[in-house]
Design an enzyme around this catalytic site. Structure first.
Site, PDB file in Angstrom:
ATOM      1  N   GLU A  53      31.421  10.368 -17.038  1.00  0.00           N
ATOM      2  CA  GLU A  53      32.173  11.530 -16.506  1.00  0.00           C
ATOM      3  C   GLU A  53      31.951  12.774 -17.362  1.00  0.00           C
ATOM      4  O   GLU A  53      32.869  13.580 -17.540  1.00  0.00           O
ATOM      5  CB  GLU A  53      33.673  11.229 -16.407  1.00  0.00           C
ATOM      6  CG  GLU A  53      34.069  10.354 -15.272  1.00  0.00           C
ATOM      7  CD  GLU A  53      33.366  10.706 -14.004  1.00  0.00           C
ATOM      8  OE1 GLU A  53      33.106  11.907 -13.767  1.00  0.00           O
ATOM      9  OE2 GLU A  53      33.022   9.789 -13.243  1.00  0.00           O
ATOM     10  N   GLY A  54      30.761  12.939 -17.866  1.00  0.00           N
ATOM     11  CA  GLY A  54      30.455  14.083 -18.724  1.00  0.00           C
ATOM     12  C   GLY A  54      30.776  13.712 -20.162  1.00  0.00           C
ATOM     13  O   GLY A  54      31.930  13.416 -20.489  1.00  0.00           O
TER      14      GLY A  54
END
Ligand SMILES: Cc1cc2nc3c(=O)[nH]c(=O)nc-3n(C[C@H](O)[C@H](O)[C@H](O)COP(=O)(O)OP(=O)(O)OC[C@H]3O[C@@H](n4cnc5c(N)ncnc54)[C@H](O)[C@@H]3O)c2cc1C
Length: 598
Positions: free
Chosen positions: A443-444
């Site tokens: 998620e980054g």
């Protein structure tokens, strides 16, 4: 044996005393009926489900992992996972916060976040499957056409199908501009999607019959880079516009990854071979639509960090009370025993208090962010929605980046409290440390959160959300400055907020003359921002515990933990500020070719 008890009391404190759930729900059309009585019942039942159904599967799921059948592409999840999911669906949990019009219960995301913390602490791997469904629900709710909502959203909300998020490709991770998966328009209005996606969580599993993949791909005439990315719904089994489920779509799980942690969460290579897909939203605007899902998932992963911190802390505390090793430096504390328990030793207390301090303030930060998700969606005026949006955009990378990094730190502290017994499998502490590690990556990554915070949310957007958050701190400090019992927190908090503002202005100025300063400062800035944000929640926690008639012990625990935080954690900001002010020179001076020299 690694155990879990849902922190219902502290969750209630966060929900009722810090975020003021009833006042919050009153601002949300359709949720006005949500009160303490209802939420207490939800929390108790959620605690029962997570403690009794999910937590016992955490260790066995880790040991067994998922398996992949090469011949069929099918994936089996660990023993008990599928049955736990069936119970989750039967209990109506899959639609807890989803809109009632699509079969959900319409409860605030704030309540969903509290449940989510329990799921993640009980069984992070299992929790990944509903996490992705929640993200898909958000994307379809905001960007899907009416028929897509009818046909795809309802079964996801009802838990009959799950969702995935397909961004990553072998050559394209943080940089989605490099994405290659193609989508060719077909005569019937659908698209043929072709490409390989890797690392897809829940890309294949045995929970449900159908899986709805949300896939980023390029149309034939799409511009290069991120401006040419579109979002498609690509189900495992084709679904007609009237909802009829048809034949198997041209997609398949090619393999699953063997990885450091979250063994019960299937991480799949997904091959799309002209699979039937449907465009969501506008052509070439897929990234914006996917961001709805990513933002939801980023907060969700921040909450994963929180859950892991809490569980690690609980187990380390129990062990440190029980395990007898050496005497206290100031003389025996348990003279009747052959040695004192670990908890008497200052450095064990440092590790336990670090975990406790991050867990409780992290909870407040995360629950506040979740309440903003509700307001972005449902606040009654456009101004209120815009304000919540600005604040949430600012806080999302902090929640994601800082709580996940803290989970890595804290699961290691908790493991250390067990000594060698933490390193071996038996106590389950090494699993928590392995599981935590992914949260700073997917998620980054932390670096991407940091660039998002400093580059986009602070510099590009001229600090709209930052100013709102600073405003909250200033307002709290002004309202409490005259209270002698709070002065030990208010004075350093007000100073930290002022320093944060000045530091931000300094960085913005440096970036103007040297763009490398942004990347050089960003991760330190993320941590700095996190530590000040958590200080704010600690100061508010002390004030709220005092004001709301809590027991003497509860108030004392909040106050002493806040003192620890202000004295031993908040000063980390000084080192981060010094690093930032040292600038990019020392990072960039060494020629790339000289890195490998002896
Ligand atoms: C278990 C697991 C589950 C996952 N689930 C999903 C999923 O469901 N769906 C999905 O689409 N993806 C998923 N991912 C992929 C995940 O989101 C990516 O791994 C992540 O975004 C990083 O991409 P990458 O691995 O290609 O690393 P890269 O992008 O190659 O980055 C390598 C390193 O460089 C750093 N870096 C890159 N650019 C910069 C920069 N400008 N400045 C500073 N540092 C930089 C990164 O932070 C990282 O540390 C999953 C991954 C794993 C391991």
């Amino acid at each position: 044996m690694n155990s879990y008890r849902a922190p219902v009391r502290d969750l209630r404190f966060a929900l009722y005393d810090l975020v003021d759930l009833e006042a919050h729900a009153a601002k949300l059309p359709g949720a006005e009926h949500v009160n303490r009585e209802l939420v207490d019942a939800v929390l108790d039942e959620a605690a029962r489900f997570t403690e009794q159904v999910l937590a016992p599967l955490n260790g066995s799921g880790d040991a067994e992992g998922c398996s992949h059948d090469k011949a069929t592409g099918a994936v089996s999840t660990p023993k008990g996972f599928r049955e736990a999911y069936a119970q989750f669906v039967e209990g109506g949990w899959s639609g807890l916060t989803a809109p009632e019009e699509f079969g959900g219960q319409g409860l605030p995301e704030l309540v969903g976040a509290a449940f989510k913390e329990m799921i993640d602490a009980a069984n992070l791997s299992w929790g990944n499957y509903p996490l992705l469904s929640h993200g898909a629900t958000e994307a379809l709710k905001h960007h899907g056409e009416a028929w897509q909502q009818e046909v795809f959203l309802k079964p996801i909300v009802e838990g009959r199908w799950t969702g995935t998020m397909c961004l990553t490709e072998p050559h394209c991770g943080s940089d989605l501009a490099l994405l290659k998966t193609r989508a060719e328009p077909q005569a019937d209005g659908s698209f043929a999607v072709t490409g390989t996606k890797i690392f897809i969580t829940g890309g294949e599993h045995d929970f449900t019959d159908n899986i709805v993949h949300l896939v980023l791909a390029r149309l034939p005439d799409a511009p290069a880079g991120t401006k040419g990315i579109s979002l498609f719904i690509v189900p495992k089994f084709k679904v007609a516009k009237d909802g009829a489920v048809g034949e198997r779509n041209a997609l398949r799980c090619g393999s699953i990854e063997h990885k450091m942690g979250i063994h019960g969460s299937a991480t799949c290579v997904m091959n799309f071979d002209g699979a039937e897909g449907w465009l969501i939203g506008q052509p070439n605007k897929g990234l914006a639509a996917m961001f709805t899902m990513m933002n939801s998932a980023r907060l969700a992963v921040g909450i994963q960090g929180l859950g892991l911190i809490d569980r690690a802390c609980q187990n380390a505390l129990a062990y440190s009370r029980d395990r007898l090793q050496m005497r206290s430096l100031s003389g025996p504390k348990r003279p009747d025993k052959p040695a004192d328990p670990l908890i008497v030793h200052p450095d064990i207390r440092r590790m336990l208090l670090t975990c406790k301090a991050f867990a409780e303030s992290g909870r407040a930060l995360a629950m506040h962010a979740a309440s903003l998700v509700d307001l972005v969606d449902k606040a009654q005026t456009p101004e209120a929605r815009a304000e919540a949006d600005a604040l949430l955009s600012f806080l999302t990378p902090i929640v994601k980046g800082v709580l996940t990094e803290a989970s890595v730190e804290c699961t290691y502290h908790a493991l250390q409290c067990f000594g060698g017994h933490g390193y071996v499998r038996e106590w389950g502490m090494e699993q928590l440390a392995r599981d935590a590690r992914i949260t700073t990556i997917y998620e980054g990554t932390t670096q991407i959160q940091a660039l998002d915070l400093l580059g986009r949310k602070v510099i590009q957007q001229q600090g709209a959300g930052f100013k709102l958050f600073l405003g909250m701190i200033v307002e709290f400090c002004s309202a409490n400055v005259a209270k002698p019992e709070l002065v030990e927190f208010i004075a350093p908090l007000a100073q930290a907020a002022q320093d944060w503002q000045q530091l931000t202005l300094d960085i913005a100025q440096r970036v103007q003359s040297n763009p490398e300063e942004l990347g050089a400062a960003s991760v330190d800035y993320l941590f700095y921002s996190g530590y000040v944000s958590l200080a704010y929640w600690w100061a508010r926690s002390v004030a709220a515990a005092d004001a709301n008639g809590h027991s003497e012990d509860f108030r004392k625990a909040k106050r002493e933990t806040a003192r620890f935080y202000f004295k031993r954690i908040l000063p980390r900001t000084l080192a981060h500020a010094a690093s930032i002010r040292a600038g990019s020179d020392s990072l960039m001076a060494l020629d790339e070719t000289l890195f490998g020299l002896g």
